[in-house]
Write an enzyme that holds these catalytic residues in place. Structure first.
Site, PDB file in Angstrom:
ATOM      1  N   GLU A  75       0.818  -1.252   0.058  1.00 14.10           N
ATOM      2  CA  GLU A  75       0.117   0.128  -0.027  1.00 14.10           C
ATOM      3  C   GLU A  75       0.755   1.275   0.019  1.00 14.10           C
ATOM      4  OE1 GLU A  75      -2.276  -3.339   1.086  1.00 14.10           O
ATOM      5  OE2 GLU A  75      -0.503  -2.649   2.064  1.00 14.10           O
ATOM      6  N   HIS A 104      10.954  14.233  11.037  1.00 20.13           N
ATOM      7  CA  HIS A 104      11.854  14.261   9.761  1.00 20.13           C
ATOM      8  C   HIS A 104      11.455  14.245   8.366  1.00 20.13           C
ATOM      9  CE1 HIS A 104      15.328  13.326  13.010  1.00 20.13           C
ATOM     10  NE2 HIS A 104      14.452  14.241  13.312  1.00 20.13           N
TER      11      HIS A 104
END
Length: 148
Positions: A75, A104
């Protein structure tokens, strides 16, 4: 869609978990855009649901998504083919991964492996994921390179 909107999509393997998460999100006053699956069909294919969801996110700024599958791997691979999409996979590893995906990497999709996580745990992690803001700075330059 509002900034408190979440896109959902799944294949058959993540159907039950998606439905549990959808219920939680609606009860928490999120606007939910569900790209399916809408019923359990053991023969469905994840790209049929993930691709339209990822395309929608790629075309709309500040939209977050949660996608589901057996492992979440395929996915995420499908979603990450769309420019501007940054799908992070999680199937109950260290919780710090959830934070780092946002801090991040500015992940805008969380891909959950439903064979490895309970609905209660998924909801706990989704709350955590949605609460973390992107750190920016040096990380912004890296993200810009993904789409260049």
């Amino acid at each position: 869609m509002s900034n408190k909107a979440i896109v959902l999509a799944t294949d058959h393997a993540g159907f039950e978990l998606k439905e549990s998460v959808k219920k939680f999100l609606l009860e928490s006053n999120y606007e939910v855009k569900d790209f399916g699956a809408f019923t359990y069909e053991s023969t469905d294919d994840y790209p049929d649901f993930i691709n339209p969801a990822a395309k929608f996110i790629s075309e709309n700024d500040n939209i977050m998504g949660i996608i589901f599958g057996g492992s979440g791997q395929g996915e995420a691979m499908a979603a990450n083919r769309f420019k501007g999409v940054r799908a992070a996979v999680f199937y109950d590893g260290p919780d710090e991964i959830i934070d780092l995906s946002r801090l991040h990497n500015n992940a805008n999709i969380l891909s959950l492996g439903s064979r490895f996580i309970t609905s209660e745990r998924a909801i706990e992690l989704i709350k955590q994921w949605l609460s973390v803001e992107f750190e920016g700075g040096r990380h912004q330059e890296r993200i810009a390179k993904l789409d260049s």
